[in-house]
Motif scaffolding. Structure first.
Motif, short mmCIF file in Angstrom:
data_model
loop_
_atom_site.label_atom_id
_atom_site.label_comp_id
_atom_site.label_asym_id
_atom_site.label_seq_id
_atom_site.Cartn_x
_atom_site.Cartn_y
_atom_site.Cartn_z
N THR A 197 0.72 -1.27 0.07
CA THR A 197 0.00 0.17 0.04
C THR A 197 0.97 1.14 -0.09
O THR A 197 0.70 2.15 -0.89
N VAL A 198 1.87 0.97 0.72
CA VAL A 198 2.85 2.41 0.94
C VAL A 198 3.48 2.52 -0.61
O VAL A 198 3.71 3.64 -0.82
N GLY A 199 3.89 1.38 -0.99
CA GLY A 199 4.44 1.55 -2.52
C GLY A 199 3.51 1.88 -3.58
O GLY A 199 4.16 2.83 -4.11
N LEU A 200 2.49 1.49 -3.53
CA LEU A 200 1.63 2.24 -4.41
C LEU A 200 1.17 3.68 -4.26
O LEU A 200 1.29 4.50 -5.27
N LEU A 201 1.26 4.35 -2.97
CA LEU A 201 0.81 5.64 -2.64
C LEU A 201 2.38 6.63 -3.05
O LEU A 201 2.02 7.65 -3.46
N VAL A 202 3.47 5.90 -2.76
CA VAL A 202 4.66 6.63 -3.16
C VAL A 202 4.61 6.65 -4.62
O VAL A 202 4.91 7.69 -5.21
N THR A 203 4.29 5.43 -5.12
CA THR A 203 4.31 5.56 -6.94
C THR A 203 3.29 6.62 -7.50
O THR A 203 3.69 7.44 -8.25
N SER A 204 2.21 6.55 -6.67
CA SER A 204 1.07 7.39 -7.38
C SER A 204 1.60 8.73 -7.09
O SER A 204 1.14 9.75 -8.21
N PHE A 205 1.63 9.17 -5.91
CA PHE A 205 2.07 10.61 -5.58
C PHE A 205 3.48 11.14 -6.23
O PHE A 205 3.29 12.32 -6.64
N THR A 206 4.33 10.30 -6.43
CA THR A 206 5.46 10.78 -7.29
C THR A 206 5.01 10.95 -8.78
O THR A 206 5.39 11.84 -9.40
N ALA A 207 3.98 10.05 -9.40
CA ALA A 207 3.79 9.97 -10.67
C ALA A 207 2.89 11.58 -10.76
O ALA A 207 2.76 12.15 -11.91
N SER A 208 2.12 11.88 -9.81
CA SER A 208 1.41 13.03 -9.89
C SER A 208 2.11 14.10 -10.11
O SER A 208 1.67 15.24 -11.00
N VAL A 209 3.01 14.34 -9.14
CA VAL A 209 3.95 15.35 -9.23
C VAL A 209 4.68 15.44 -10.37
O VAL A 209 5.12 16.53 -11.13
N GLY A 210 5.46 14.26 -10.95
CA GLY A 210 5.92 13.93 -12.19
C GLY A 210 5.07 14.77 -13.53
O GLY A 210 5.51 15.21 -14.36
N SER A 211 3.93 14.28 -13.45
CA SER A 211 2.89 14.76 -14.50
C SER A 211 2.64 16.16 -14.51
O SER A 211 2.59 16.68 -15.66
N LEU A 212 2.53 16.77 -13.15
CA LEU A 212 2.42 18.24 -13.42
C LEU A 212 3.46 18.68 -13.85
O LEU A 212 3.45 19.86 -14.73
N SER A 227 8.65 6.74 -11.00
CA SER A 227 7.73 6.71 -10.10
C SER A 227 7.71 5.16 -9.39
O SER A 227 7.70 4.84 -8.29
N ILE A 228 7.64 4.35 -10.18
CA ILE A 228 7.59 2.84 -10.20
C ILE A 228 8.89 2.64 -9.44
O ILE A 228 8.85 1.89 -8.44
N CYS A 229 9.97 3.18 -9.55
CA CYS A 229 11.19 2.68 -8.86
C CYS A 229 11.32 3.18 -7.36
O CYS A 229 11.73 2.31 -6.59
N PHE A 230 10.76 4.42 -7.29
CA PHE A 230 10.63 5.00 -5.87
C PHE A 230 9.56 4.06 -5.12
O PHE A 230 9.86 3.91 -3.93
N GLY A 231 8.32 3.80 -5.88
CA GLY A 231 7.46 2.88 -5.14
C GLY A 231 7.96 1.54 -4.76
O GLY A 231 7.49 0.98 -3.86
#
Length: 328
Positions: free
Chosen positions: A110-125, A162-166
């Protein structure tokens, strides 16, 4: 840690966040599963995740089922919506798993999913900001095959990083075996969270610089149009002020949501009260709630599709006027 301290910490565990007073939450490290009292902050995060998921699911569905939305601009907006949707889903799963399953493996995922998603959100911005800048800086060559290739490269890099961070906490870089290395967000280590925070500040600095350049280009274009069409000085002022105000709202929203949490990640540690973590991470989740409003629902093409769906006369092949990212 002595036995009394360990026992007190175990009794107060819930969620990810840990504090020295035992009233906060973290992963359960003992073999005996203790029933957890419901934390109001976790309830608020779960409700936020539900709203985030619903909002962004609408955006993803509209872009996916509308062939006209296959342009680079909408691909980047779609990437942002997918990332925020996964972030909302992760918040919901966190609540459900922490209070129902209480498994270390599930919490790590779950934490890995959140790290991936929030990192991808900032990266997409960041990718959207780059796209907007290039659409103004290279307006004549923006609608070319090179733009499409560049968009796919940005998407691959964003989600790859993002996936690597997650995967880091899932693959073993966590503090399950050493509480002293924990950060304000368990089971992430202090070093892991510092890297994420520094990466955020780098992204924010690049976005700030790009938006400054966009403001200069907007002012220059507005002045040129005013001179060519013999507009009054007041009209030029109003047009320029509107463009700058829009950019200020976009960047200001992003900064106000994420900066408190990013700064606290650098200053805080696992001994700090969990209340501080909740107070800083909750505004960060609000950014994923606001993103659909700023980047999707304000777009006229998306508004047209939503209106046609509501009226029951949806047509995925309906014509649209081509717009550049600078119009969004």
């Amino acid at each position: 840690m002595n036995k009394d301290t360990s026992h007190t910490s175990t009794e107060g565990q819930q969620g990810w966040f840990a504090g020295s007073n035992g009233s906060s939450s973290s992963l359960n490290l003992d073999s005996v599963v203790q029933p957890l009292a419901l934390n109001p902050w976790d309830v608020v995060l779960c409700l936020s995740g539900t709203i985030i998921s619903c909002e962004n699911a609408i955006v993803v569905a509209v872009i996916f089922y509308t062939p006209a939305f296959r342009t680079p601009m909408f691909l980047l907006i779609g990437s942002l919506a997918v990332a925020d949707f996964l972030a909302g889903l992760g918040l919901i799963c966190h609540f459900a798993f922490v209070y129902c399953i209480q498994s270390q493996v599930v919490n790590l995922i779950t934490v890995g999913l959140l790290v991936t998603s929030f990192t991808a959100s900032v990266g997409s911005l960041l990718a959207i900001t780059i796209d907007r800048y290039l659409s103004l800086y290279n307006a004549l060559t923006y609608y070319s095959e090179r733009t499409v290739t560049r968009t796919y490269i940005m998407l691959i890099l964003t989600w790859g990083v993002s996936i690597c961070f997650g995967l880091l906490p899932v693959m073993g870089w966590n503090c399950l075996k050493g509480v002293s290395t924990c950060s304000i967000v368990k089971p992430l280590t202090k070093n892991n969270l510092i890297i994420l925070s520094i990466s955020f500040f780098m992204v924010f600095a690049v976005m700030l610089q790009l938006y400054v350049q966009i403001c200069k280009i907007v002012c220059r274009h507005a002045h040129q149009i005013a001179v060519q069409r013999h507009f009054l000085a007041t009209s030029h002022y109003v047009t320029t002020r509107k463009g700058i105000s829009t950019l200020a709202v976009i960047l200001g929203t992003f900064a106000s949501c994420w900066l408190p949490f990013a700064i606290y990640c650098l200053l805080g540690d696992y001994t700090y009260p969990a209340l501080y973590t909740y107070m800083t991470i909750l505004p960060a989740t609000y950014n994923s709630m606001i993103n659909p409003v700023i980047y999707a629902f304000r777009n006229q093409e998306i508004q047209k599709v939503l209106w046609t769906v509501c009226c029951g006369c949806f047509s995925s092949t309906m014509p649209f006027r081509s717009r550049s990212p600078s119009d969004v």
